[in-house]
Design an enzyme around this catalytic site. Structure first.
Site, PDB file in Angstrom:
ATOM      1  N   SER A 187       0.090  -9.890  -0.848  1.00  0.00           N
ATOM      2  CA  SER A 187      -0.642 -11.164  -0.919  1.00  0.00           C
ATOM      3  C   SER A 187       0.020 -12.089  -1.931  1.00  0.00           C
ATOM      4  O   SER A 187      -0.188 -13.296  -1.911  1.00  0.00           O
ATOM      5  CB  SER A 187      -2.090 -10.931  -1.348  1.00  0.00           C
ATOM      6  OG  SER A 187      -2.700 -10.076  -0.439  1.00  0.00           O
TER       7      SER A 187
ATOM      8  N   ASP B  36      -0.063  -6.905   4.663  1.00  0.00           N
ATOM      9  CA  ASP B  36      -0.854  -8.145   4.789  1.00  0.00           C
ATOM     10  C   ASP B  36      -0.009  -9.366   5.157  1.00  0.00           C
ATOM     11  O   ASP B  36      -0.423 -10.184   5.978  1.00  0.00           O
ATOM     12  CB  ASP B  36      -1.623  -8.433   3.494  1.00  0.00           C
ATOM     13  CG  ASP B  36      -2.764  -7.453   3.271  1.00  0.00           C
ATOM     14  OD1 ASP B  36      -3.086  -6.697   4.215  1.00  0.00           O
ATOM     15  OD2 ASP B  36      -3.332  -7.440   2.168  1.00  0.00           O
TER      16      ASP B  36
ATOM     17  N   THR C 293       2.176 -10.196  14.447  1.00  0.00           N
ATOM     18  CA  THR C 293       0.996 -10.642  13.704  1.00  0.00           C
ATOM     19  C   THR C 293       0.257  -9.392  13.271  1.00  0.00           C
ATOM     20  O   THR C 293       0.162  -8.436  14.050  1.00  0.00           O
ATOM     21  CB  THR C 293       0.068 -11.438  14.652  1.00  0.00           C
ATOM     22  OG1 THR C 293       0.760 -12.591  15.084  1.00  0.00           O
ATOM     23  CG2 THR C 293      -1.217 -11.862  13.973  1.00  0.00           C
TER      24      THR C 293
ATOM     25  N   THR D 277       0.816  -1.222   0.000  1.00  0.00           N
ATOM     26  CA  THR D 277       0.000   0.000   0.000  1.00  0.00           C
ATOM     27  C   THR D 277       0.849   1.270   0.000  1.00  0.00           C
ATOM     28  O   THR D 277       0.495   2.264  -0.624  1.00  0.00           O
ATOM     29  CB  THR D 277      -0.906   0.021   1.260  1.00  0.00           C
ATOM     30  OG1 THR D 277      -1.790  -1.091   1.166  1.00  0.00           O
ATOM     31  CG2 THR D 277      -1.719   1.284   1.371  1.00  0.00           C
TER      32      THR D 277
ATOM     33  N   THR E  23      -1.181 -22.794  19.197  1.00  0.00           N
ATOM     34  CA  THR E  23      -2.516 -22.435  19.703  1.00  0.00           C
ATOM     35  C   THR E  23      -3.215 -21.399  18.815  1.00  0.00           C
ATOM     36  O   THR E  23      -2.561 -20.546  18.213  1.00  0.00           O
ATOM     37  CB  THR E  23      -2.456 -21.898  21.151  1.00  0.00           C
ATOM     38  OG1 THR E  23      -3.765 -21.464  21.529  1.00  0.00           O
ATOM     39  CG2 THR E  23      -1.494 -20.752  21.315  1.00  0.00           C
ATOM     40  N   GLN E  24      -4.525 -21.502  18.770  1.00  0.00           N
ATOM     41  CA  GLN E  24      -5.322 -20.492  18.056  1.00  0.00           C
ATOM     42  C   GLN E  24      -5.402 -19.186  18.840  1.00  0.00           C
ATOM     43  O   GLN E  24      -5.810 -18.160  18.305  1.00  0.00           O
ATOM     44  CB  GLN E  24      -6.755 -21.011  17.843  1.00  0.00           C
ATOM     45  CG  GLN E  24      -6.823 -22.200  16.915  1.00  0.00           C
ATOM     46  CD  GLN E  24      -8.237 -22.740  16.754  1.00  0.00           C
ATOM     47  OE1 GLN E  24      -9.211 -22.078  17.078  1.00  0.00           O
ATOM     48  NE2 GLN E  24      -8.342 -23.949  16.234  1.00  0.00           N
ATOM     49  N   CYS E  25      -5.054 -19.224  20.134  1.00  0.00           N
ATOM     50  CA  CYS E  25      -5.101 -18.002  20.942  1.00  0.00           C
ATOM     51  C   CYS E  25      -4.038 -17.022  20.440  1.00  0.00           C
ATOM     52  O   CYS E  25      -2.897 -17.414  20.218  1.00  0.00           O
ATOM     53  CB  CYS E  25      -4.798 -18.295  22.406  1.00  0.00           C
ATOM     54  SG  CYS E  25      -6.018 -19.307  23.200  1.00  0.00           S
TER      55      CYS E  25
ATOM     56  N   ASP F 173       1.537  -6.495  -4.565  1.00  0.00           N
ATOM     57  CA  ASP F 173       0.722  -6.513  -3.353  1.00  0.00           C
ATOM     58  C   ASP F 173       1.272  -7.695  -2.562  1.00  0.00           C
ATOM     59  O   ASP F 173       1.525  -8.768  -3.125  1.00  0.00           O
ATOM     60  CB  ASP F 173      -0.751  -6.755  -3.716  1.00  0.00           C
ATOM     61  CG  ASP F 173      -1.666  -6.637  -2.516  1.00  0.00           C
ATOM     62  OD1 ASP F 173      -2.511  -5.737  -2.513  1.00  0.00           O
ATOM     63  OD2 ASP F 173      -1.538  -7.468  -1.582  1.00  0.00           O
TER      64      ASP F 173
HETATM   65  N1  ASP Z   1      -2.775  -5.365   0.349  1.00  0.00           N
HETATM   66  C1  ASP Z   1      -1.670  -4.561   0.807  1.00  0.00           C
HETATM   67  C2  ASP Z   1      -0.413  -5.413   0.789  1.00  0.00           C
HETATM   68  O1  ASP Z   1      -0.222  -6.202   1.666  1.00  0.00           O
HETATM   69  C3  ASP Z   1      -1.950  -4.037   2.173  1.00  0.00           C
HETATM   70  C4  ASP Z   1      -0.868  -3.161   2.759  1.00  0.00           C
HETATM   71  O2  ASP Z   1       0.177  -2.928   2.217  1.00  0.00           O
HETATM   72  O3  ASP Z   1      -1.086  -2.645   3.862  1.00  0.00           O
HETATM   73  O4  ASP Z   1       0.369  -5.305  -0.117  1.00  0.00           O
END
Ligand code: ASP
Length: 348
Positions: free
Chosen positions: A61, A92, A168, A15, A278-280, A59
């Site tokens: 992702s 992300d 996280t 971003t 753990t999921q916690c 991005d």
């Molecule tokens: N979708 C964006 C990414 O991870 C979100 C970000 O940068 O905050 O590239």
């Protein structure tokens, strides 16, 4: 005269450098020169900044283990030429990248700071400028004796510096997007940059080792009440699977159904490495606490203590990718390699 520190700024996308596409109205990665032209303040910093950009910014992702290996190689190649490194990255998957890099870069003695932002650099309310400028300052921050104040992979976001492999992403909309719930932050940025003193100590004088192997035959199985045998089987029987994280409840507990015990036990006996996380969001896996945890331990499931899921999956890739570490996966996963888990009392 004070030494002018050299920092390499590596742009992967995210971003921080995005613009709004006129047709789709969605945010898409844009080029690095555009990003830098929006931060004239960089000229005022008293360090030399060189830049390196991914040919096609992404991005986050779309980040891939091969990108982590490339990033580690870039840092390795340029290690002697720079005092510190800043990686601009989408938020992300930033914690995955920070965790993976912490394992790939062994004996790091210079700062590698990962940052990004929730709003693009060109937006009037952006958080990008502060994140970028302070990250560069931290990357060039050395003691009078010449030691880097941060000697690890760290993540800087919204006035806090965290150990990268403890983080996280916990909010998709707040500027304070990251949390490190099992480990205190390394520094806070206010009027002054305040570090925890124990991160300033010079470590051993071993040379930097750049690792370049990550095993992708891993998976995560998240438990939920009512999970069926078919779902568990489908994951455990994935072709070529070598490592599995089982995301359990509370202190590492799983249902005591006979079918689950049999599935896990057969898989472990045929060589699958199973790690219990753990999921916690906070707390530790202790397979000795409840009967339903103890049954996991008896099967040979490895307790992942207080690792985040991001640290655990990248550590599993790293351990199973290393001929040396995979000889004893229980020990390798339980041992504290890069500060990613709190010291165990060796209760495997
Ligand atoms: N979708 C964006 C990414 O991870 C979100 C970000 O940068 O905050 O590239």
């Amino acid at each position: 005269m004070d030494l002018v520190r050299k920092v390499l700024l590596i742009y992967t996308g995210g971003t921080i450098g995005m613009v709004r596409d006129k047709n789709t109205k969605t945010l898409v990665p844009f080029n690095f020169d555009n990003l830098l032209s929006l931060v004239p303040e960089l000229e005022l910093l008293d360090c030399d900044i060189d830049t390196y950009s991914f040919r096609n910014p992404i991005d986050s992702s779309n980040i891939h283990p091969d990108d982590w290996i490339d990033l580690a190689k870039i840092i390795g190649d340029k290690y002697d030429d720079y005092d510190g490194f800043v990686i601009l990255h989408g938020s992300d998957t930033m914690s995955y990248t920070a965790s993976a890099l912490s394992f790939l870069l062994e004996n790091l003695k210079k700062p590698v700071i990962i940052t990004g932002s929730q709003l693009p650099m060109g937006y009037i309310r952006t958080d990008a400028k502060e994140n970028l400028i302070t990250s560069i300052q931290i990357a060039g921050d050395y003691t009078d004796e010449g030691y880097a104040k941060i000697q690890e992979v760290a993540l800087y976001f919204e006035y806090k510096l965290y150990r990268g492999n403890r983080t996280t992403k916990h909010s998709s909309e707040h500027f304070e997007a990251f949390a490190s719930l099992n480990y205190p932050h390394l520094a806070v940025s206010g009027v002054h940059l305040k570090y925890k003193c124990d991160v300033m100590q010079p470590k051993n004088d071993k040379k930097l080792i750049i690792h370049s192997s990550l095993n992708r035959n891993v998976a995560i199985l998240k438990l939920f009440p009512g999970i069926t045998k078919e779902v568990v089987r489908a994951i455990i029987n994935i072709e070529n699977i070598e490592g599995l994280i089982i995301e359990t409840y509370g202190a590492g507990n799983a249902p005591s159904s006979d079918w689950l015990i049999t599935e896990l036990s057969d898989a472990i006996n045929s060589g699958l490495v199973v790690l219990n996380i753990t999921q916690c969001p906070a707390g530790i896996v202790d397979q000795d606490l409840y009967e339903v945890g103890m049954q996991m331990k008896k099967l040979g499931v490895i307790g992942g203590r207080d690792m985040t899921i991001e640290a655990a999956i990248t550590k599993l890739m790293f351990v199973l990718g290393s001929p040396e570490l995979r000889k004893n996966p229980v020990k390798s996963l339980r041992v504290n390699l890069r500060g990613e888990l709190s010291n165990s009392e060796n209760k495997f």
